[in-house]
Scaffold this active site. Structure first.
Site, short mmCIF file in Angstrom:
data_model
loop_
_atom_site.label_atom_id
_atom_site.label_comp_id
_atom_site.label_asym_id
_atom_site.label_seq_id
_atom_site.Cartn_x
_atom_site.Cartn_y
_atom_site.Cartn_z
N GLY A 1 0.82 -1.21 0.00
CA GLY A 1 0.00 0.00 0.00
C GLY A 1 0.85 1.25 0.00
N GLY A 2 0.61 2.11 0.98
CA GLY A 2 1.30 3.39 1.06
C GLY A 2 2.81 3.25 1.17
N GLY B 1 20.52 6.13 -34.98
CA GLY B 1 20.00 7.06 -33.97
C GLY B 1 20.72 6.90 -32.64
C1 HXC Z 1 -2.20 -1.97 12.19
C2 HXC Z 1 -0.87 -3.78 11.78
C3 HXC Z 1 -0.90 -3.53 10.40
C4 HXC Z 1 -1.65 -2.41 9.95
C5 HXC Z 1 0.32 -5.26 10.71
N1 HXC Z 1 -0.09 -4.87 11.92
N2 HXC Z 1 -0.17 -4.47 9.77
N3 HXC Z 1 -1.51 -3.01 12.66
N4 HXC Z 1 -2.29 -1.67 10.89
N5 HXC Z 1 -1.72 -2.10 8.67
C6 HXC Z 1 0.24 -5.49 13.21
C7 HXC Z 1 -0.43 -6.84 13.42
O1 HXC Z 1 -1.68 -6.65 13.98
C8 HXC Z 1 0.56 -7.49 14.39
O2 HXC Z 1 0.31 -6.94 15.67
C9 HXC Z 1 1.89 -6.96 13.95
O3 HXC Z 1 1.63 -5.77 13.21
C10 HXC Z 1 2.65 -7.90 13.06
O4 HXC Z 1 1.79 -8.34 12.03
P1 HXC Z 1 1.66 -9.87 11.61
O5 HXC Z 1 0.51 -9.97 10.68
O6 HXC Z 1 1.67 -10.73 12.82
O7 HXC Z 1 3.04 -10.08 10.84
P2 HXC Z 1 3.33 -10.91 9.53
O8 HXC Z 1 2.70 -12.27 9.62
O9 HXC Z 1 4.81 -10.86 9.33
O10 HXC Z 1 2.60 -10.13 8.34
C11 HXC Z 1 3.00 -8.83 8.01
C12 HXC Z 1 2.00 -8.21 7.02
C13 HXC Z 1 0.58 -8.35 7.56
C14 HXC Z 1 2.13 -8.94 5.67
C15 HXC Z 1 2.43 -6.76 6.80
O11 HXC Z 1 0.56 -7.87 8.90
C16 HXC Z 1 -0.43 -7.58 6.77
O12 HXC Z 1 -0.88 -8.04 5.71
N6 HXC Z 1 -0.84 -6.40 7.28
C17 HXC Z 1 -1.87 -5.60 6.63
C18 HXC Z 1 -1.33 -4.98 5.38
C19 HXC Z 1 -2.32 -4.01 4.76
O13 HXC Z 1 -3.31 -4.46 4.14
N7 HXC Z 1 -2.10 -2.70 5.03
C20 HXC Z 1 -2.99 -1.68 4.51
C21 HXC Z 1 -2.49 -1.35 3.08
S1 HXC Z 1 -3.46 -0.13 2.38
P3 HXC Z 1 0.67 -7.75 17.01
O14 HXC Z 1 0.12 -6.92 18.10
O15 HXC Z 1 0.04 -9.11 16.88
O16 HXC Z 1 2.17 -7.83 17.06
C22 HXC Z 1 -2.57 1.26 2.51
C23 HXC Z 1 -3.30 2.44 2.03
C24 HXC Z 1 -2.40 3.59 1.74
O17 HXC Z 1 -1.47 1.30 2.97
C25 HXC Z 1 -2.44 3.86 0.29
C26 HXC Z 1 -1.78 5.17 -0.04
C27 HXC Z 1 -1.51 5.28 -1.51
#
Ligand code: HXC
Length: 508
Positions: free
Chosen positions: A169-170, A404
């Site tokens: 994402g961002g 070119g």
């Molecule tokens: C809040 C988050 C988080 C998020 C991870 N965590 N992503 N908390 N917001 N976006 C937290 C989890 O709850 C977890 O907390 C800890 O971080 C570690 O995450 P895990 O999932 O246990 O780790 P892992 O298995 O290594 O997976 C990592 C990951 C996955 C692939 C990044 O966490 C994931 O898919 N996260 C969501 C990604 C996502 O969809 N983000 C939004 C994108 S949209 P605890 O407390 O258990 O340690 C975006 C919009 C902006 O960014 C666009 C602008 C152009």
């Protein structure tokens, strides 16, 4: 007083623990260092000064009001690399997965603003899960605030991104706005939407590594400029890159002492070009024999290998090198090579890094796949980049400069300052056989052979161009370093301005 000092130390200790020992262990278990460990490796010992260590988020949703961690998932500040300042921010995956909240983005914005104001490079180390899901639009707005600053800083201060974990994402768009991106193999990946979303939308089954791992981005998409086996290697090499870069577009290039001499003669270069014009040779040998102490930092070495781009030094001062590589696709210019080199030339021009171009190019790559893929627009990018560049430009044609591609590769006509050729240079519209087959279409085979020999004799040399002043001098290969070094020394006072404009309209 003593109590207050102790309280400060205790607060610092807690902040430095980030998400806690268990999560730090998990981070290590995945083969990754923590944000602070990474900064310790990148920066000179004891030079890091942290900013905003105690900032916390102000989210009130989903129970977040009771779940706060000082620093809020990003470590920011400044330090030095070999004595020269840089600003840094490093996402802390142990705190809410390094995700971006409003407070988190404000911390990044603060160092971005300081870096721009002070004319100092900024390095971002990313290992993060994107927008903080609990924050919603505040996180989206926070990203846009980062993007806006990335864009305004582009061409003013060098911006470098290290991708050292998942980035989605961002967390991929900010890197894409910076000058260079480096990744770590097997622990980092970048994509706009992850494998689960891909499966839902397109029904494709793909792993994170296949979708956005280091291999994909360094060899296929060209989103990343290089990859390393682990965090330590990546950060150590980043220090080496930073040594080549100016602090800003106002400072000029950094200089450092060298043990190499200007007049170093390389007799081996006299036999670098094979007798058979269709045989390849390694252009990297020439690059390495010209630069100080053979020290060359290659950019995008796994993408479009038919062109080499990277930084070296001559007499202690950084220079950008662009060189056709006959070892891959005979050094032909295709869309990928043109885009790769154009971006590099523009970086050098933004930051006053002189450009040395070594030319051995049989032309642009023909074919439907190239034409359908926009070769005209991509080739024009490189043409545009060289034509608008006002930095010193020294060009050497070692062998072929056809069609070119002769014009494009920093020719005299694109304001090349010194255009040299080796005696082995062949400067022509095309190769002899192709040319004769067009001019003497209805001739017998014997006549074509005779005309080909005559064409080779007349045109496949550097002297026709030298007679017209398009080549300033035909030089001995063994003297190449001396000639290039003397030219660059003379050009250090070069002044050249383009007409005033708001900005140009490069063919994107
Ligand atoms: C809040 C988050 C988080 C998020 C991870 N965590 N992503 N908390 N917001 N976006 C937290 C989890 O709850 C977890 O907390 C800890 O971080 C570690 O995450 P895990 O999932 O246990 O780790 P892992 O298995 O290594 O997976 C990592 C990951 C996955 C692939 C990044 O966490 C994931 O898919 N996260 C969501 C990604 C996502 O969809 N983000 C939004 C994108 S949209 P605890 O407390 O258990 O340690 C975006 C919009 C902006 O960014 C666009 C602008 C152009």
């Amino acid at each position: 007083m003593r109590d207050i000092v102790e309280e400060l130390e205790e607060r610092r200790r807690i902040a430095r623990l980030g998400g806690g020992e268990k999560r730090i262990e998990a981070q290590h278990g995945r083969g990754k260092l923590t944000a602070r460990e990474r900064l310790n490796l990148l920066l000179d010992p004891d030079s890091f000064e942290e900013i905003d260590m105690f900032v916390e988020h102000d989210c009130q949703e989903f129970g977040m009001q009771d779940n706060k961690v000082p620093g809020d998932g990003v470590v920011t500040g400044w330090g030095t690399v070999n004595g020269r300042p840089i600003y840094v921010f490093a996402k802390d995956f142990t705190v809410f997965g390094g995700s971006l909240s409003r407070s988190h983005s404000k911390k990044i914005n603060k160092v971005q603003d300081m870096a721009l104001r002070n004319g100092v490079p900024i390095v971002g180390i990313l290992d993060a899960g994107g927008a903080r899901i609990q924050e919603g639009v505040d996180a989206l707005g926070g990203y846009a605030e980062v993007f806006q600053r990335n864009t305004l800083a582009s061409g003013v201060i060098p911006q470098i991104t290290m991708i050292m974990g998942p980035c989605a994402g961002g967390d991929v768009y900010s890197p894409a706005l910076t000058d260079f991106i480096f990744m770590v193999r097997n622990t980092s990946y970048m994509f706009v939407t992850g494998p689960d979303v891909v499966k839902t939308v397109t029904n494709e089954e793909v792993t994170a590594e296949e979708l956005g791992g280091a291999k994909v981005h360094t060899s296929k998409s060209s989103v990343a400029d290089g990859a390393y086996d682990n965090d330590v290697e990546a950060l150590t090499d980043l220090r080496r890159l930073i040594d080549f870069l100016p602090l800003s577009n106002r400072t000029g290039v950094p200089e450092r002492p060298t043990f190499d001499v200007r007049d170093r003669v390389e007799h081996s270069l006299d036999t670098l070009i094979p007798d058979n014009p269709n045989m390849p040779y390694d252009m990297m040998e020439l690059v390495q024999k010209v630069v100080d102490e053979g020290d060359f930092f290659e950019i995008q070495k796994d993408f479009a290998k038919n062109i080499i781009t990277g930084f070296g030094r001559i007499e202690g001062k950084p220079v950008g090198f662009v060189a056709n590589q006959p070892m891959t696709l005979a050094g032909v210019l295709d869309s990928d090579a043109s885009r790769k080199a154009a971006r590099f030339v523009r970086f050098c021009d933004c930051f006053d890094v002189p450009i040395v171009t070594f030319v051995d190019v049989p032309g642009f790559l023909p074919g439907t796949s190239q034409e359908y893929g926009g070769l005209i627009k991509h080739g024009a990018k490189l043409l545009f980049a060289y034509a608008e560049a006002t930095v010193p430009k020294v060009t050497l044609i070692t062998r072929k400069a056809y069609g070119g591609a002769y014009d494009v590769m920093a020719s005299k006509h694109l304001r090349g300052d010194f255009n040299y050729a080796w005696p082995t240079a062949e400067i022509a519209v095309m190769g002899a056989k192709g040319a004769v087959e067009i001019i003497f279409r209805n001739s017998t085979e014997e006549e074509i052979l005779a005309q080909t020999a005559q064409y080779e004799e007349r045109f496949l040399n550097p002297f026709v161009a030298a007679e017209r002043g398009y080549i300033d001098e035909v030089i001995q290969p063994h003297n190449t370093r001396r000639r290039v070094a003397r030219a660059l020394a003379l050009l250090s006072s070069k002044k050249l301005d383009n007409p005033w404009k708001k900005h140009d309209n490069i063919p994107l």
